[in-house]
Design an enzyme around this catalytic site. Sequence first.
Site, PDB file in Angstrom:
ATOM      1  N   GLY A  18       0.926  -1.039  -0.262  1.00  0.00           N
ATOM      2  CA  GLY A  18       0.007   0.467   0.167  1.00  0.00           C
ATOM      3  C   GLY A  18       0.713   1.312   0.131  1.00  0.00           C
ATOM      4  N   ASN A  20       1.660   2.866  -2.574  1.00  0.00           N
ATOM      5  CA  ASN A  20       1.039   3.920  -2.885  1.00  0.00           C
ATOM      6  C   ASN A  20       0.087   4.520  -2.857  1.00  0.00           C
ATOM      7  OD1 ASN A  20       2.423   4.115  -6.138  1.00  0.00           O
ATOM      8  ND2 ASN A  20       2.240   2.142  -6.408  1.00  0.00           N
ATOM      9  N   ARG A  71     -14.813 -15.045 -10.072  1.00  0.00           N
ATOM     10  CA  ARG A  71     -15.002 -13.810  -9.723  1.00  0.00           C
ATOM     11  C   ARG A  71     -15.736 -12.824  -9.962  1.00  0.00           C
ATOM     12  NH1 ARG A  71      -9.363 -12.839 -11.113  1.00  0.00           N
ATOM     13  NH2 ARG A  71      -8.718 -14.869 -11.784  1.00  0.00           N
ATOM     14  N   MET A  96      -3.533  -7.147  -6.426  1.00  0.00           N
ATOM     15  CA  MET A  96      -3.226  -7.613  -7.444  1.00  0.00           C
ATOM     16  C   MET A  96      -4.590  -8.753  -8.155  1.00  0.00           C
ATOM     17  SD  MET A  96      -0.805  -6.844  -8.035  1.00  0.00           S
ATOM     18  CE  MET A  96       0.596  -8.648  -8.426  1.00  0.00           C
ATOM     19  N   LEU A  99      -9.752  -7.844 -12.961  1.00  0.00           N
ATOM     20  CA  LEU A  99     -11.080  -7.699 -13.037  1.00  0.00           C
ATOM     21  C   LEU A  99     -11.796  -8.597 -14.016  1.00  0.00           C
ATOM     22  CD1 LEU A  99     -10.392  -4.083 -11.386  1.00  0.00           C
ATOM     23  CD2 LEU A  99     -11.702  -5.757 -10.200  1.00  0.00           C
ATOM     24  N   HIS A 115       0.903   0.501 -13.383  1.00  0.00           N
ATOM     25  CA  HIS A 115       1.597   0.330 -14.484  1.00  0.00           C
ATOM     26  C   HIS A 115       3.375   0.104 -14.181  1.00  0.00           C
ATOM     27  CE1 HIS A 115       2.267  -3.742 -15.169  1.00  0.00           C
ATOM     28  NE2 HIS A 115       3.127  -3.234 -16.778  1.00  0.00           N
ATOM     29  N   SER A 142       3.199   4.025 -15.479  1.00  0.00           N
ATOM     30  CA  SER A 142       1.799   4.227 -16.349  1.00  0.00           C
ATOM     31  C   SER A 142       1.588   4.852 -15.503  1.00  0.00           C
ATOM     32  CB  SER A 142       1.958   3.892 -17.215  1.00  0.00           C
ATOM     33  OG  SER A 142       3.224   3.621 -18.391  1.00  0.00           O
ATOM     34  N   THR A 147      -9.262  -1.059 -18.680  1.00  0.00           N
ATOM     35  CA  THR A 147     -10.324  -1.089 -20.089  1.00  0.00           C
ATOM     36  C   THR A 147      -9.867  -2.969 -19.982  1.00  0.00           C
ATOM     37  OG1 THR A 147      -8.639  -1.242 -21.764  1.00  0.00           O
ATOM     38  CG2 THR A 147      -9.928   1.117 -21.549  1.00  0.00           C
ATOM     39  N   GLN A 179       9.609   7.295  -7.893  1.00  0.00           N
ATOM     40  CA  GLN A 179       8.620   8.224  -9.272  1.00  0.00           C
ATOM     41  C   GLN A 179       7.229   7.775  -9.047  1.00  0.00           C
ATOM     42  OE1 GLN A 179      10.064  10.068 -11.064  1.00  0.00           O
ATOM     43  NE2 GLN A 179      11.982   9.934  -9.562  1.00  0.00           N
TER      44      GLN A 179
HETATM   45  C1  GRF Z   1       3.526  -1.270  -7.482  1.00  0.00           C
HETATM   46  O1  GRF Z   1       4.572  -1.384  -7.667  1.00  0.00           O
HETATM   47  C2  GRF Z   1       2.266  -1.090  -8.654  1.00  0.00           C
HETATM   48  O2  GRF Z   1       3.149  -0.177  -9.290  1.00  0.00           O
HETATM   49  C3  GRF Z   1       2.274  -2.697  -8.488  1.00  0.00           C
HETATM   50  O3  GRF Z   1       2.057  -2.667  -7.989  1.00  0.00           O
HETATM   51  C4  GRF Z   1       3.271  -2.193  -6.738  1.00  0.00           C
HETATM   52  C5  GRF Z   1       1.930  -2.462  -5.228  1.00  0.00           C
HETATM   53  O4  GRF Z   1       2.866  -1.293  -4.552  1.00  0.00           O
HETATM   54  N1  GRF Z   1       0.995  -1.982  -9.473  1.00  0.00           N
HETATM   55  P1  GRF Z   1       2.123  -0.722  -3.011  1.00  0.00           P
HETATM   56  O5  GRF Z   1       1.522  -1.821  -2.308  1.00  0.00           O
HETATM   57  O6  GRF Z   1       1.554   0.367  -3.644  1.00  0.00           O
HETATM   58  O7  GRF Z   1       3.586  -0.111  -2.428  1.00  0.00           O
END
Ligand code: GRF
Length: 197
Positions: A18, A20, A71, A96, A99, A115, A142, A147, A179
């Site tokens: 988590g 991000n 699902r 992860m 969908l 991503h 990115s 979609t 980044q």
């Molecule tokens: C990140 O590298 C993101 O780009 C990818 O999964 C990772 C998630 O990391 N989709 P976090 O859980 O946000 O630390």
Amino acid sequence: MTESRSKARLVILISGRGSNMRSIVEAANQGQLDVDIAAVISNRPDAAGLEYAQQAGIDAQVIDHKLYDSRESFDAAMAEVIDSYQPDFVILAGFMRILTADFVEHFAGRLINIHPSLLPKFKGLHTHQRAIESGETEHGASVHFVTAELDDGPVILQAKVPVLDDDDADTLAARVLEQEHLLYPAAIQKLVLQQTE
Ligand code: GRF
């Protein structure tokens, strides 16, 4: 966004660390991002990010995919909970699970993902290793609309980093992640500003 509220409402979906999600919460708290984070939802009860969200005073929920027999039923349950928060954007932040097309269609135009590659390069998993193996000199991340096709929707913003000669997947991933933490809030703010134009 409805006229009665000035900030965009986000629901953030996570599966693990988590970091991000945390960068988005911090940017919002620092006033760099005009959003209210209505909820953080994890499909895994042990996601480390849940504790951070709870401590930050955010509604943190688990919808455990293992408790659903398909699902489709998991996605339907998730969509119902997400809808109850009436979000302007649904933010996938290290979520992860693949969908279903129905879920993606339901949130079309509001469903955003980050991503770790310069899309359209390196869709799918193990992006850092694959970038090194294919001799890339640049790599990155990115933010894109989701979609039905995996990692394929329109790109909102990208960030680039160099690939260094002595990089392995871990050192490159760390450079990209740094980044990502700037990129995701910036991309969301771009959408928020577009929405209020
Ligand atoms: C990140 O590298 C993101 O780009 C990818 O999964 C990772 C998630 O990391 N989709 P976090 O859980 O946000 O630390």
